[in-house]
Enzyme design. Structure first.
Site, PDB file in Angstrom:
ATOM      1  N   ASP A 109      86.175  28.550  -4.745  1.00 26.87           N
ATOM      2  CA  ASP A 109      85.683  29.039  -6.042  1.00 26.87           C
ATOM      3  C   ASP A 109      84.168  28.891  -6.106  1.00 26.87           C
ATOM      4  O   ASP A 109      83.613  28.473  -7.121  1.00 26.87           O
ATOM      5  CB  ASP A 109      86.350  28.294  -7.199  1.00 26.87           C
ATOM      6  N   GLY A 169      85.110  23.903 -18.697  1.00 24.50           N
ATOM      7  CA  GLY A 169      85.604  24.801 -17.668  1.00 24.50           C
ATOM      8  C   GLY A 169      87.064  25.100 -17.902  1.00 24.50           C
ATOM      9  O   GLY A 169      87.653  24.727 -18.916  1.00 24.50           O
ATOM     10  N   GLY A 170      87.657  25.797 -16.910  1.00 26.12           N
ATOM     11  CA  GLY A 170      89.054  26.180 -17.053  1.00 26.12           C
ATOM     12  C   GLY A 170      89.992  24.985 -17.083  1.00 26.12           C
ATOM     13  O   GLY A 170      91.036  25.028 -17.711  1.00 26.12           O
ATOM     14  N   MET A 171      89.621  23.895 -16.389  1.00 27.20           N
ATOM     15  CA  MET A 171      90.525  22.752 -16.297  1.00 27.20           C
ATOM     16  C   MET A 171      90.166  21.625 -17.257  1.00 27.20           C
ATOM     17  O   MET A 171      91.036  20.894 -17.695  1.00 27.20           O
ATOM     18  CB  MET A 171      90.512  22.196 -14.870  1.00 27.20           C
ATOM     19  N   LYS A 200      84.501  13.889 -16.251  1.00 27.82           N
ATOM     20  CA  LYS A 200      85.266  15.120 -16.429  1.00 27.82           C
ATOM     21  C   LYS A 200      86.686  14.757 -16.839  1.00 27.82           C
ATOM     22  O   LYS A 200      87.370  13.998 -16.144  1.00 27.82           O
ATOM     23  CB  LYS A 200      85.287  15.929 -15.134  1.00 27.82           C
ATOM     24  N   VAL A 246      83.410  18.257 -19.497  1.00 29.91           N
ATOM     25  CA  VAL A 246      82.537  17.292 -18.844  1.00 29.91           C
ATOM     26  C   VAL A 246      81.659  16.652 -19.918  1.00 29.91           C
ATOM     27  O   VAL A 246      81.062  17.349 -20.743  1.00 29.91           O
ATOM     28  CB  VAL A 246      81.664  17.954 -17.764  1.00 29.91           C
ATOM     29  N   GLY A 284      79.596  20.289 -20.819  1.00 26.68           N
ATOM     30  CA  GLY A 284      80.134  21.472 -20.156  1.00 26.68           C
ATOM     31  C   GLY A 284      81.627  21.585 -20.344  1.00 26.68           C
ATOM     32  O   GLY A 284      82.316  20.584 -20.578  1.00 26.68           O
TER      33      GLY A 284
END
Length: 748
Positions: A141, A20-22, A40, A25, A18
């Site tokens: 969020d 994400g924005g930050m 992560k 993973v 995965g």
């Protein structure tokens, strides 16, 4: 971090699962304990990023570790470890065996989940939020991608990356004051949008958005533009879920609408209260169903509202609770069958009775993992399109369409959805003829599979009409729009947003057919209806008012056009922001209208301000920046400042040739403007050379009879007259007149 990297001598990264924005993973193996975990890692930022922004992201990542590690609840992802490796922070969590709600919806064709599943998910999330809120943690969020349903039915909340501790508001202000976007537009509460303090009731609003989506198949405010979504959250009451899906229990609809209250004090005041209401509502509803089941009259089970108008494809099989929780992707593949042949149809094998279904167990469906991977790639293609990377999006959608056709069949709704996106990307890359062929095939298949009035069928037909207009076939486009509008009014009603969008397009096509007065009248009616249904400041309302202004200009009513453009520009600046592309477009048309009214100084000033803003926001070489600079040159010419106008035209022409290509229509317009400037300065020989080059290029690119080509030949004839070459000019005018007659005869 490399996939072969062993972090801190303990965690071996295996494969990415995965992004994400930050961070990213990874599935990893804990070498010390011999178990699989999720790791992560904060994504490294390039050297062009602001160092202060990088520090904020690192602090947010550390905060997620501290916040999540302090939470111990079955509904919250467990954190095992935290540290840094080669300066990159990492977080070690339990590896979840399940799917997040976003993937559940995507794998199920974005159709809603079963009612018992919705209630079970809502109760578990409410229990987890009640725990985190008691610990002073607000998630901020909450969205489908951050809620995972495990294979055993357990629901967990993930990603506390922007959560804040209730007592730590000062630090949050520092973390969110850097311009880094917080939250996700489809699920943000009105107070988050307004910049007010977000407490636990903000999480409950976001949960209401999530429940609305899994109950109806779409978020409460689902627009293409993020600003429009935010305005919806702030100003527009959500449509009751049961209008989309009539079999939803009334108590569940009431809870969802209460969660979506605009003011926090009108929502449930804490997650514990929400959990109680869900439990009590479910129990009372079950009692009602049990009593109804004892009645002697047995009523036929109704299909969910989202199946209305479908003639085949995956059907609802009732709303009774399931004892198992199969993978939605496997369900989708197993229940879809192509339209059955009539009994007695030719071909090998015995004929089945009409309507008989083939046993799902007799034909194993595609692997769920393969369908999930295709859904991920499909979403990636959509994201590429939203970023304007249409060539990459086209390649992605073509590959997914081919694979879906192989696994699911050419007529499966998911295959047709991918082919629809192929057509859309072709249109956006300027290949209108190819897009039209693809839309026609998708439309024919959807008529066959879903029926002529299904919303997906009508969407494909409407896009087909748009492409016909792009190809200059405005009469054909108008006929298709009329047919689609009739179907939309019949099936959706006159005030449905899709019906209003079709009426807008019909007005647009009337204008292109040379009927600006009729078009303007219809556009005004649509604008009034959109203002009544959606609100006067809704982006769709402003789009139609923008079209009204354009049509007023086409009719020569420039004073009215100017006033309307100004009003649209001011409203867009207030709703979408002064730097939004739609706001800038309205300002550009305002400048154009000023020029047409002879108010050159005002037009020049506005064009210069616009060029400066576009340069700052979009860059000096962006086509829209160059369009604003072209307006500067035209305005200078209208003011008689021809030396400056010529210099500007030459500069813009060179930039357009480099950015857009020598044959692009905008480049040719700038080169014509160079010739105009040369003529006004009395340099007719140079002007003739430039006019001839433009005419030859337009004839090669557009054809000898194209209106722009004929305009260039007329420019050339006028220049010949100025040079005293009357005979050549007369012959050229005769040829232009003959071509115009041929064009008029062909059009009639």
């Amino acid at each position: 971090m490399s996939e072969t990297r062993l972090i801190q001598g303990r965690y071996r990264l295996l494969d990415p699962i995965g992004r994400g924005g930050m961070g990213e993973v990874w599935r990893a193996r804990d070498e010390s304990l011999g178990r699989q975990v999720a790791v992560k890692c904060l994504k490294p930022l390039g050297p062009h990023h602001d160092p202060s922004g990088a520090r904020v992201l690192r602090e947010r990542f550390r905060r997620e570790a501290r916040v999540a590690a302090a939470l111990q609840h079955r509904g919250v992802t467990v954190v095992h470890d935290f540290g840094e490796s080669d300066g990159v922070p990492y977080l070690v969590m339990e590896l979840l065996d399940g799917r997040d709600l976003s993937r559940l919806l995507d794998d199920n064709g974005h159709r809603p989940l079963a009612v018992p599943d919705i209630v079970e998910i809502a109760e578990q999330v409410a229990a987890a939020l009640a725990y985190t809120h008691r610990r002073g943690v607000v998630h901020r969020d909450l969205k489908p991608a951050n809620i995972v349903r495990l294979t055993d039915g357990t629901v967990k909340i993930c990603d506390f990356g922007i959560a804040r501790l209730g007592h730590d508001f000062g630090l949050t202000t520092r973390l969110t004051g850097t311009g880094i976007a917080m939250g996700t537009p489809h699920y943000m509460s009105p107070e988050q949008i307004g910049g007010a303090r977000a407490d636990q009731r903000s999480d409950l609003y976001s949960l209401g958005c999530v429940l609305y989506e899994i109950a109806t198949g779409a978020p409460p405010f689902d627009h293409d533009d993020a600003w429009a979504i935010l305005v919806g959250h702030r100003d527009t009451p959500p449509e009751p879920p049961r209008r989309h899906r009539a079999e939803l229990p009334a108590y569940l609809e009431r809870i969802i609408l209460d969660l979506l209250a605009k003011r926090p004090e009108h929502r449930p005041q804490d997650a514990q209260e929400l959990h109680r209401r869900l439990t009590e509502g479910r129990t009372a509803h079950a009692r009602t169903l049990a009593v109804a089941a004892l009645r002697p009259a047995v009523r036929e089970a109704r299909l969910p509202s989202w199946t209305r108008g479908m003639t085949t494809g995956p059907k609802a099989i009732g709303t009774a609770p399931r004892t198992d929780t199969p993978d939605p992707a496997a369900d989708l593949a197993a229940t879809w069958t192509a339209p059955a042949r009539p009994a007695g149809a030719g071909g090998p094998g015995p004929a089945r009775p009409a309507g008989a279904a083939e046993s799902a167990s007799a034909r194993p469906g595609p692997p769920p993992a393969a369908l999930g991977a295709l859904a991920d790639r499909y979403r990636a293609g959509l994201r590429l399109g939203r970023l304007g990377r249409w060539e990459e999006a086209l390649a992605m959608h073509r590959a997914v369409a081919a694979e879906r056709a192989r696994l699911l069949g050419p007529d499966h709704p998911d295959t047709l959805a991918s082919r629809y996106e192929v057509a859309f990307a072709l249109s956006r890359t300027g290949r209108a003829a190819d897009a039209l062929r693809e839309y026609k095939q998708v439309t024919a298949a959807r008529i066959r599979v879903l029926g002529p009035d299904h919303p997906d069928t009508l969407a494909a037909r409407q896009e087909m009409a748009y492409v016909l207009g792009r190809l200059g076939r405005h009469a054909d486009a108008h006929r298709v729009y009329e047919a689609v509008l009739a179907a939309r009014e019949r099936t959706m009603g006159p005030d449905h947003p899709d019906t209003l969008r079709c009426r807008h397009n019909l007005a647009f096509s009337l204008g292109r057919l040379g009927r600006p007065e009729d078009a303007c009248r219809m556009a005004r009616e649509v604008a009034a209806d959109r203002a009544r249904v959606l609100g006067p400041l809704h982006p769709d309302t402003l789009v139609t008012r923008y079209e009204v202004a354009y049509l007023l200009g086409q009719s020569g009513r420039w004073a009215e056009a100017l006033q309307t453009y100004r009003e649209v520009a001011e409203a867009r600046a207030r709703v979408l922001g002064p730097g939004h592309p739609d706001t800038l477009a309205a300002r550009q048309e305002t400048a154009y209208a000023l020029g047409r009214l002879g108010r050159g100084e005002e037009a020049l000033g506005l064009y210069r301000d616009l060029a400066a803003d576009r340069t700052r926001l979009q860059g000096p070489d962006h086509p829209d920046t160059l369009r604003a600079r072209h307006g500067i040159g035209v305005s200078l010419g209208r003011l008689g400042r021809w030396e400056e106008a010529l210099a500007e035209a030459r500069d813009v022409s060179a930039l357009r040739e480099r950015v857009l290509g020598a044959d692009h229509p905008d480049t040719l317009v700038s080169r014509r403007e160079v010739a105009v400037g040369l003529g006004w300065l009395g340099r007719w020989a140079e002007a003739l050379t430039e006019y001839r080059r433009v005419a030859a290029d337009r004839e090669r690119v557009l054809g000898a009879g194209h209106p722009d080509t004929l305009t260039s030949r007329s420019d050339e004839a006028r220049c010949l007259e100025r040079l005293g070459r009357a005979a050549e000019a007369a012959e050229l005018r005769r040829r232009v007149a003959e071509l115009r007659r041929q064009q008029a005869a062909g059009a009639s």
